[in-house]
Design a protein around this motif. Structure first.
Motif, PDB file in Angstrom:
ATOM      1  N   ARG A  58       0.843  -1.201   0.000  1.00 29.21           N
ATOM      2  CA  ARG A  58       0.000   0.000   0.000  1.00 29.21           C
ATOM      3  C   ARG A  58       0.872   1.241   0.000  1.00 29.21           C
ATOM      4  NH1 ARG A  58      -4.808   1.784   4.280  1.00 29.21           N
ATOM      5  NH2 ARG A  58      -5.906   3.072   2.761  1.00 29.21           N
ATOM      6  N   ARG A  91       0.916   5.228   0.512  1.00 25.22           N
ATOM      7  CA  ARG A  91       0.065   6.291   1.059  1.00 25.22           C
ATOM      8  C   ARG A  91       0.129   7.522   0.158  1.00 25.22           C
ATOM      9  NH1 ARG A  91       3.126  10.369   2.812  1.00 25.22           N
ATOM     10  NH2 ARG A  91       4.815  10.131   4.321  1.00 25.22           N
ATOM     11  N   PRO A  92      -0.847   8.439   0.286  1.00 26.32           N
ATOM     12  CA  PRO A  92      -0.788   9.671  -0.517  1.00 26.32           C
ATOM     13  C   PRO A  92       0.382  10.549  -0.076  1.00 26.32           C
ATOM     14  CG  PRO A  92      -2.929   9.439   0.607  1.00 26.32           C
ATOM     15  CD  PRO A  92      -2.028   8.404   1.171  1.00 26.32           C
ATOM     16  N   LEU A 138       1.885  13.723   1.439  1.00 26.88           N
ATOM     17  CA  LEU A 138       1.338  14.635   2.447  1.00 26.88           C
ATOM     18  C   LEU A 138       2.026  15.995   2.343  1.00 26.88           C
ATOM     19  CD1 LEU A 138       1.442  12.191   5.512  1.00 26.88           C
ATOM     20  CD2 LEU A 138      -0.546  12.766   4.104  1.00 26.88           C
ATOM     21  N   GLN A 160       8.624   1.674   6.954  1.00 29.32           N
ATOM     22  CA  GLN A 160       9.333   2.684   7.735  1.00 29.32           C
ATOM     23  C   GLN A 160       8.319   3.557   8.492  1.00 29.32           C
ATOM     24  OE1 GLN A 160      10.075   5.496   3.950  1.00 29.32           O
ATOM     25  NE2 GLN A 160      11.037   6.239   5.797  1.00 29.32           N
ATOM     26  N   THR A 161       8.790   4.250   9.493  1.00 31.25           N
ATOM     27  CA  THR A 161       7.948   5.178  10.246  1.00 31.25           C
ATOM     28  C   THR A 161       7.365   6.220   9.291  1.00 31.25           C
ATOM     29  OG1 THR A 161       9.236   4.840  12.225  1.00 31.25           O
ATOM     30  CG2 THR A 161       7.990   6.885  12.115  1.00 31.25           C
ATOM     31  N   GLY A 162       6.062   6.461   9.416  1.00 28.39           N
ATOM     32  CA  GLY A 162       5.420   7.463   8.577  1.00 28.39           C
ATOM     33  C   GLY A 162       4.915   6.923   7.248  1.00 28.39           C
ATOM     34  N   SER A 163       4.994   5.602   7.047  1.00 28.13           N
ATOM     35  CA  SER A 163       4.581   5.041   5.749  1.00 28.13           C
ATOM     36  C   SER A 163       3.106   4.642   5.728  1.00 28.13           C
ATOM     37  CB  SER A 163       5.463   3.835   5.389  1.00 28.13           C
ATOM     38  OG  SER A 163       5.369   2.844   6.385  1.00 28.13           O
ATOM     39  N   GLY A 164       2.424   4.724   6.889  1.00 31.48           N
ATOM     40  CA  GLY A 164       0.984   4.447   6.900  1.00 31.48           C
ATOM     41  C   GLY A 164       0.582   3.140   7.571  1.00 31.48           C
ATOM     42  N   LYS A 165       1.449   2.586   8.418  1.00 33.80           N
ATOM     43  CA  LYS A 165       1.120   1.319   9.093  1.00 33.80           C
ATOM     44  C   LYS A 165      -0.050   1.491  10.063  1.00 33.80           C
ATOM     45  CE  LYS A 165       5.239   0.865  10.853  1.00 33.80           C
ATOM     46  NZ  LYS A 165       5.819   2.095  10.266  1.00 33.80           N
ATOM     47  N   THR A 166       0.060   2.506  10.920  1.00 36.55           N
ATOM     48  CA  THR A 166      -0.991   2.707  11.913  1.00 36.55           C
ATOM     49  C   THR A 166      -2.292   3.134  11.231  1.00 36.55           C
ATOM     50  OG1 THR A 166       0.719   3.325  13.479  1.00 36.55           O
ATOM     51  CG2 THR A 166      -1.533   3.867  14.107  1.00 36.55           C
ATOM     52  N   TYR A 167      -2.166   3.921  10.170  1.00 34.29           N
ATOM     53  CA  TYR A 167      -3.360   4.321   9.419  1.00 34.29           C
ATOM     54  C   TYR A 167      -4.043   3.078   8.840  1.00 34.29           C
ATOM     55  CZ  TYR A 167      -6.374   6.823   6.162  1.00 34.29           C
ATOM     56  OH  TYR A 167      -7.470   7.298   5.485  1.00 34.29           O
ATOM     57  N   LYS A 174      -8.233   6.223  11.455  1.00 35.06           N
ATOM     58  CA  LYS A 174      -8.687   7.315  12.320  1.00 35.06           C
ATOM     59  C   LYS A 174     -10.026   6.885  12.882  1.00 35.06           C
ATOM     60  CE  LYS A 174      -5.936  10.820  10.164  1.00 35.06           C
ATOM     61  NZ  LYS A 174      -5.829  11.901   9.195  1.00 35.06           N
ATOM     62  N   ASN A 213       9.767  11.324  12.685  1.00 38.86           N
ATOM     63  CA  ASN A 213       8.337  11.502  12.900  1.00 38.86           C
ATOM     64  C   ASN A 213       8.146  11.748  14.382  1.00 38.86           C
ATOM     65  OD1 ASN A 213       5.635  11.088  13.425  1.00 38.86           O
ATOM     66  ND2 ASN A 213       5.419   9.522  11.852  1.00 38.86           N
TER      67      ASN A 213
HETATM   68  P1  ADP Z   1       3.309   4.784  10.545  1.00 39.39           P
HETATM   69  O1  ADP Z   1       2.342   4.079  11.441  1.00 39.39           O
HETATM   70  O2  ADP Z   1       3.863   3.882   9.494  1.00 39.39           O
HETATM   71  O3  ADP Z   1       4.383   5.519  11.281  1.00 39.39           O
HETATM   72  P2  ADP Z   1       1.090   6.551   9.994  1.00 39.39           P
HETATM   73  O4  ADP Z   1       0.018   5.535   9.838  1.00 39.39           O
HETATM   74  O5  ADP Z   1       1.133   7.290  11.283  1.00 39.39           O
HETATM   75  O6  ADP Z   1       2.518   5.909   9.700  1.00 39.39           O
HETATM   76  O7  ADP Z   1       0.977   7.538   8.748  1.00 39.39           O
HETATM   77  C1  ADP Z   1       1.731   8.738   8.652  1.00 39.39           C
HETATM   78  C2  ADP Z   1       0.806   9.880   8.234  1.00 39.39           C
HETATM   79  O8  ADP Z   1       0.217   9.619   6.971  1.00 39.39           O
HETATM   80  C3  ADP Z   1      -0.372  10.052   9.182  1.00 39.39           C
HETATM   81  O9  ADP Z   1      -0.645  11.422   9.278  1.00 39.39           O
HETATM   82  C4  ADP Z   1      -1.507   9.350   8.464  1.00 39.39           C
HETATM   83  O10 ADP Z   1      -2.774   9.871   8.831  1.00 39.39           O
HETATM   84  C5  ADP Z   1      -1.196   9.606   7.010  1.00 39.39           C
HETATM   85  N1  ADP Z   1      -1.632   8.508   6.138  1.00 39.39           N
HETATM   86  C6  ADP Z   1      -1.075   7.286   6.055  1.00 39.39           C
HETATM   87  N2  ADP Z   1      -1.687   6.526   5.145  1.00 39.39           N
HETATM   88  C7  ADP Z   1      -2.691   7.279   4.631  1.00 39.39           C
HETATM   89  C8  ADP Z   1      -3.705   7.063   3.642  1.00 39.39           C
HETATM   90  N3  ADP Z   1      -3.797   5.901   2.977  1.00 39.39           N
HETATM   91  N4  ADP Z   1      -4.556   8.070   3.374  1.00 39.39           N
HETATM   92  C9  ADP Z   1      -4.460   9.243   4.030  1.00 39.39           C
HETATM   93  N5  ADP Z   1      -3.536   9.516   4.959  1.00 39.39           N
HETATM   94  C10 ADP Z   1      -2.651   8.555   5.279  1.00 39.39           C
END
Ligand code: ADP
Length: 368
Positions: free
Chosen positions: A29, A31-32, A34, A109-116, A121, A232
């Protein structure tokens, strides 16, 4: 029988390929981009091939003029919604109700969208991640199966592995902020003969409604340890493991099933130099690298059918041992940032995921 064509035929063929492939799958996946993403001037581009064989599965990454191509089981571009992602895993989630052991990881990596991807949200219905969506589906399905005589008991636990130490995210002490939740607790991991895992002193909560689980998820999110690195501000430096244990019993057929759903948000996979870690952050990064490399050692050693699989080399792999073996189902999301300055890390993540994708561990079996 129904004649399939077009998109339906493509989906059916793809699912058949997945069935034949064995029990480990890799979804990617991106992510967009930012507003906060920067650029270090590197010429780098991510694109998605449109050729028939890799449509919806491939990614091209150009770094320093060199093109790298990868094909996974499924590719989600920056435009894919949480719902589109969930549709592709809902069958896997369902199989935990049927008695399979299921693990879904988010790697990157950190900030790549794992938690998202995993949690999303929680205050926005469209942006809820896989964990709340999976739980909603499990509760809905278990209710509709009750008219066929099925009764389910569900137990949730949630822990974090931080510096190779287990922390209980559902500990009442932790929620009230009463000091170290680990005080006097041992959190020893044990497996019984039928492959069930127990962590001593870990809080296990009986859950029967989505509302109960939602409040647990909120409690856990508040308790997660976060550290600061230059990458991050709120980067998660720990692995988070959510486990739902499902016991089903059919009153009319006396059939029993025991399924497990593990949803794992891994710590950032970035290499040392990037996060410029020193002191205690350096120790954290080393512990993270150790457990991520143990995870890959375990996956590759299972794939090679080696006699000795090094499950005990990290807390994460030892905890998940029964759910990573031949009779379980594993899915790894590799999360990718499109930020041009992250292309080196993205390439590392894609290479790792490509190695995992080439692995076949065995044929999944239900635990009845
Ligand atoms: P990680 O857990 O890998 O450190 P995050 O999930 O915190 O990364 O994502 C980093 C930032 O990108 C956050 O602000 C998150 O809301 C945003 N983000 C990640 N994936 C997406 C997505 N598919 N669509 C919109 N925003 C996203």
């Amino acid at each position: 029988s129904q004649i399939l064509e077009g998109e339906n035929l493509r989906k059916k063929l793809h699912n058949t390929i997945l069935e034949l492939k064995g029990n480990i799958r890799v979804f990617c996946r991106v992510r967009p981009l930012l507003p906060a993403d920067g650029s270090n001037g590197e010429a780098s581009v991510i694109s998605f091939p449109t050729s028939a064989e890799s449509l919806g599965r491939g990614i091209n990454l150009i770094q320093n003029g060199q093109k790298h191509q990868f094909v996974f089981d499924k590719m989600f571009s920056h435009e894919c919604s949480q719902q589109e992602v969930f549709v592709e895993i809902s069958q896997l989630v369902q199989s935990a109700l049927d008695g399979y052991k299921v693990c879904i990881f988010a790697y990157g990596q950190t900030g790549s969208g794992k938690t998202y991807t995993m949690m999303g949200k929680t205050d926005s219905p469209e942006q809820k991640g896989l964990i709340p969506r999976s739980l909603e589906q499990i509760f809905q399905s278990s209710q509709s199966l009750s008219c066929q005589g099925w009764k389910y008991k569900m137990q949730a636990s949630m822990l974090e592995i931080y510096n190779e130490t287990i922390h209980d995210l559902l500990s009442p002490n932790r929620a009230s902020g009463a000091g170290n939740s680990n005080a006097g607790k041992t959190y020893t991991i044990q497996h019984d003969a039928s492959g069930n895992t127990y962590v001593s002193d870990l809080t296990i909560v009986d859950v029967s409604t989505i509302r109960e689980v939602s409040s647990l998820l909120q409690q856990a999110a508040q308790s997660r340890s976060v550290g600061k690195t230059r990458m991050n501000e709120q980067s998660s430096r720990s692995h988070m493991v959510f486990t739902l244990r499902i016991s089903g019993f059919n009153e009319s057929t006396e059939q029993q099933v025991q399924g497990v759903l593990n949803l794992i948000d891994l710590a950032g996979s970035e290499r040392l130099s990037k996060s410029e870690s020193t002191g205690s952050t350096l120790r954290e990064t080393q512990a993270i690298n150790k457990s991520l490399s143990s995870l890959s050692d375990v996956i590759f050693s299972l794939a090679k059918k080696e006699d000795h699989v090094p499950f005990r080399n990290s807390k994460l792999t030892y905890l998940l041992q029964p759910c990573l073996g031949g009779n379980s189902k594993t899915l790894m999301f590799v999360n990718i940032s499109p930020d041009p300055s992250s292309m080196g890390e993205s390439l590392c993540s894609l290479r790792f995921a490509a190695r995992v994708n080439a692995c076949e561990i065995g044929v999944p079996q239900r635990q009845i």
